[in-house]
Design a protein around this motif. Structure first.
Motif, mmCIF file in Angstrom:
data_model
loop_
_atom_site.group_PDB
_atom_site.id
_atom_site.type_symbol
_atom_site.label_atom_id
_atom_site.label_comp_id
_atom_site.label_asym_id
_atom_site.label_seq_id
_atom_site.Cartn_x
_atom_site.Cartn_y
_atom_site.Cartn_z
ATOM 1 N N GLU A 6 41.509 15.958 -36.975
ATOM 2 C CA GLU A 6 41.621 14.506 -36.812
ATOM 3 C C GLU A 6 42.516 14.282 -35.605
ATOM 4 O OE1 GLU A 6 43.245 13.064 -40.493
ATOM 5 O OE2 GLU A 6 41.272 12.981 -41.431
ATOM 6 N N SER A 7 41.990 13.577 -34.602
ATOM 7 C CA SER A 7 42.730 13.420 -33.357
ATOM 8 C C SER A 7 42.596 12.001 -32.821
ATOM 9 C CB SER A 7 42.222 14.418 -32.319
ATOM 10 O OG SER A 7 40.885 14.136 -31.975
ATOM 11 N N VAL A 8 43.375 11.742 -31.777
ATOM 12 C CA VAL A 8 43.308 10.450 -31.092
ATOM 13 C C VAL A 8 42.845 10.665 -29.658
ATOM 14 C CG1 VAL A 8 45.080 9.328 -32.493
ATOM 15 C CG2 VAL A 8 45.758 10.553 -30.423
ATOM 16 N N LEU A 9 42.225 9.640 -29.131
ATOM 17 C CA LEU A 9 41.907 9.519 -27.721
ATOM 18 C C LEU A 9 42.604 8.242 -27.278
ATOM 19 C CD1 LEU A 9 40.260 10.105 -25.099
ATOM 20 C CD2 LEU A 9 38.430 8.749 -26.113
ATOM 21 N N VAL A 10 43.498 8.354 -26.304
ATOM 22 C CA VAL A 10 44.245 7.187 -25.834
ATOM 23 C C VAL A 10 43.878 6.934 -24.376
ATOM 24 C CG1 VAL A 10 46.518 6.139 -25.548
ATOM 25 C CG2 VAL A 10 46.150 7.824 -27.380
ATOM 26 N N VAL A 11 43.191 5.822 -24.140
ATOM 27 C CA VAL A 11 42.827 5.416 -22.786
ATOM 28 C C VAL A 11 44.018 4.643 -22.223
ATOM 29 C CG1 VAL A 11 41.237 4.092 -21.356
ATOM 30 C CG2 VAL A 11 40.377 5.333 -23.368
ATOM 31 N N VAL A 12 44.732 5.259 -21.294
ATOM 32 C CA VAL A 12 45.887 4.623 -20.649
ATOM 33 C C VAL A 12 45.362 3.822 -19.465
ATOM 34 C CG1 VAL A 12 48.094 5.013 -19.492
ATOM 35 C CG2 VAL A 12 47.382 6.531 -21.370
ATOM 36 N N HIS A 13 45.749 2.553 -19.412
ATOM 37 C CA HIS A 13 45.192 1.671 -18.378
ATOM 38 C C HIS A 13 46.179 0.558 -18.024
ATOM 39 C CE1 HIS A 13 44.462 -1.705 -21.145
ATOM 40 N NE2 HIS A 13 44.315 -0.747 -22.039
ATOM 41 N N HIS A 86 38.826 28.430 -32.300
ATOM 42 C CA HIS A 86 39.860 29.311 -32.856
ATOM 43 C C HIS A 86 41.136 28.561 -33.250
ATOM 44 C CE1 HIS A 86 41.126 29.001 -28.653
ATOM 45 N NE2 HIS A 86 42.345 29.314 -29.075
ATOM 46 N N ARG A 87 41.310 27.360 -32.751
ATOM 47 C CA ARG A 87 42.496 26.558 -33.083
ATOM 48 C C ARG A 87 42.410 25.919 -34.470
ATOM 49 N NH1 ARG A 87 43.250 23.139 -27.485
ATOM 50 N NH2 ARG A 87 43.671 24.907 -26.113
ATOM 51 N N TYR A 88 41.222 25.923 -35.045
ATOM 52 C CA TYR A 88 40.971 25.259 -36.328
ATOM 53 C C TYR A 88 40.718 26.291 -37.418
ATOM 54 C CZ TYR A 88 40.467 21.216 -33.316
ATOM 55 O OH TYR A 88 40.702 20.237 -32.382
ATOM 56 N N ALA A 89 40.856 25.855 -38.664
ATOM 57 C CA ALA A 89 40.608 26.739 -39.803
ATOM 58 C C ALA A 89 39.169 27.260 -39.749
ATOM 59 C CB ALA A 89 40.859 25.993 -41.117
ATOM 60 N N PRO A 90 38.946 28.463 -40.270
ATOM 61 C CA PRO A 90 37.577 28.991 -40.304
ATOM 62 C C PRO A 90 36.619 28.006 -40.973
ATOM 63 C CG PRO A 90 39.149 30.682 -40.950
ATOM 64 C CD PRO A 90 39.923 29.389 -40.843
ATOM 65 N N GLY A 91 35.463 27.834 -40.361
ATOM 66 C CA GLY A 91 34.448 26.934 -40.897
ATOM 67 C C GLY A 91 34.544 25.501 -40.402
ATOM 68 N N VAL A 92 35.654 25.117 -39.782
ATOM 69 C CA VAL A 92 35.803 23.762 -39.245
ATOM 70 C C VAL A 92 35.103 23.717 -37.888
ATOM 71 C CG1 VAL A 92 37.411 22.015 -38.375
ATOM 72 C CG2 VAL A 92 37.961 23.299 -40.452
ATOM 73 N N THR A 93 34.129 22.830 -37.761
ATOM 74 C CA THR A 93 33.364 22.719 -36.517
ATOM 75 C C THR A 93 33.304 21.299 -35.969
ATOM 76 O OG1 THR A 93 31.283 22.394 -37.723
ATOM 77 C CG2 THR A 93 31.881 24.671 -37.137
ATOM 78 N N ARG A 94 33.786 20.308 -36.760
ATOM 79 C CA ARG A 94 33.704 18.903 -36.338
ATOM 80 C C ARG A 94 35.082 18.268 -36.363
ATOM 81 N NH1 ARG A 94 28.836 17.143 -35.061
ATOM 82 N NH2 ARG A 94 28.954 15.113 -36.021
ATOM 83 N N ASN A 95 35.274 17.321 -35.485
ATOM 84 C CA ASN A 95 36.536 16.595 -35.360
ATOM 85 C C ASN A 95 36.266 15.096 -35.394
ATOM 86 O OD1 ASN A 95 39.530 16.774 -34.524
ATOM 87 N ND2 ASN A 95 38.709 15.329 -33.038
ATOM 88 N N THR A 96 37.165 14.358 -36.035
ATOM 89 C CA THR A 96 37.120 12.893 -36.015
ATOM 90 C C THR A 96 38.206 12.412 -35.057
ATOM 91 O OG1 THR A 96 36.341 12.777 -38.283
ATOM 92 C CG2 THR A 96 37.366 10.782 -37.388
ATOM 93 N N GLU A 97 37.795 11.577 -34.114
ATOM 94 C CA GLU A 97 38.692 11.104 -33.058
ATOM 95 C C GLU A 97 38.789 9.576 -33.123
ATOM 96 O OE1 GLU A 97 38.533 12.444 -28.609
ATOM 97 O OE2 GLU A 97 36.990 10.926 -28.949
ATOM 98 N N ARG A 98 39.991 9.050 -33.261
ATOM 99 C CA ARG A 98 40.250 7.603 -33.286
ATOM 100 C C ARG A 98 40.635 7.162 -31.876
ATOM 101 N NH1 ARG A 98 39.636 3.731 -37.505
ATOM 102 N NH2 ARG A 98 40.818 1.913 -36.863
ATOM 103 N N VAL A 99 40.067 6.048 -31.408
ATOM 104 C CA VAL A 99 40.249 5.611 -30.029
ATOM 105 C C VAL A 99 41.263 4.465 -29.937
ATOM 106 C CG1 VAL A 99 39.088 4.779 -27.947
ATOM 107 C CG2 VAL A 99 37.863 6.272 -29.550
ATOM 108 N N SER A 136 32.391 11.381 -24.903
ATOM 109 C CA SER A 136 33.027 10.368 -25.755
ATOM 110 C C SER A 136 34.181 9.692 -25.030
ATOM 111 C CB SER A 136 33.491 10.964 -27.089
ATOM 112 O OG SER A 136 34.507 11.923 -26.903
ATOM 113 N N ASN A 137 34.880 10.425 -24.171
ATOM 114 C CA ASN A 137 35.963 9.845 -23.381
ATOM 115 C C ASN A 137 35.396 8.857 -22.362
ATOM 116 O OD1 ASN A 137 38.904 11.383 -21.817
ATOM 117 N ND2 ASN A 137 38.338 9.251 -21.951
ATOM 118 N N ALA A 138 34.325 9.253 -21.690
ATOM 119 C CA ALA A 138 33.685 8.363 -20.714
ATOM 120 C C ALA A 138 33.201 7.084 -21.387
ATOM 121 C CB ALA A 138 32.521 9.085 -20.035
ATOM 122 N N GLU A 139 32.594 7.221 -22.556
ATOM 123 C CA GLU A 139 32.102 6.053 -23.280
ATOM 124 C C GLU A 139 33.244 5.111 -23.670
ATOM 125 O OE1 GLU A 139 29.507 4.893 -27.252
ATOM 126 O OE2 GLU A 139 29.763 6.992 -26.710
ATOM 127 N N ALA A 140 34.365 5.674 -24.109
ATOM 128 C CA ALA A 140 35.514 4.841 -24.470
ATOM 129 C C ALA A 140 36.005 4.047 -23.263
ATOM 130 C CB ALA A 140 36.639 5.711 -25.040
#
Length: 150
Positions: A6-13, A86-99, A136-140
């Motif tokens: 679970e992560s954030v994307l912060v568009v600084v502007h 490799h940074r995530y637990a085994p079997g984790v392949t998807r991330n949720t990102e809040r903008v 996803s960053n470009a779209e945001a």
């Protein structure tokens, strides 16, 4: 310790719609992005994660005079790039990102964390969207004019 998917994307502007992009230090390609980062713990509030990551990566504080951190109410769910699995637990392949958006004054000083980023650039929002490595960053960034001026 594994990263939380679970992560954030912060568009600084700025109010003038100039966008800050930062270049990743750990990438073999020319990887430009907005501020990103995972929660430190599962119960960490999205807003706190966004403020912490902005400060850690750019030195910009969400609570500084003239700054405003806004939850854009958008979430992206994506497949984690293979080189970072490799940074995530085994079997984790998807991330949720809040903008989020972080509006800052035009003269806000940027101080990069050199372990994470090697350069920064301010550019018009359209050029910033074109330069982003992540779709996803470009779209945001393309949402920026609609979200800032509503």
């Amino acid at each position: 310790m594994y990263k939380i998917p679970e992560s954030v994307l912060v568009v600084v502007h700025t109010a003038q719609l100039d966008v800050l992009l930062i270049r990743r230090a750990d990438s073999a390609v020319d990887f430009w992005q907005s501020v990103t980062g995972s929660k430190d713990h599962p119960d960490e509030d999205w807003h706190a994660t966004a403020a912490r990551e902005a400060a850690e990566e750019t030195g910009l504080r969400a609570d500084a005079p003239g700054c405003r951190l806004t939850d854009w109410g958008l979430e992206n769910v994506y497949t984690i790039y293979p080189q970072w699995l490799h940074r995530y637990a085994p079997g984790v392949t998807r991330n949720t990102e809040r903008v989020f958006g972080l509006q800052v004054p035009p003269d806000a000083p940027v101080v990069l964390n050199p372990r994470e980023h090697t350069a920064y650039a301010w550019m018009d929002w359209r050029a910033a969207a074109d330069r982003c490595y992540s779709p996803s960053n470009a779209e945001a960034i393309l949402w920026l004019p609609r979200l800032v001026h509503r």
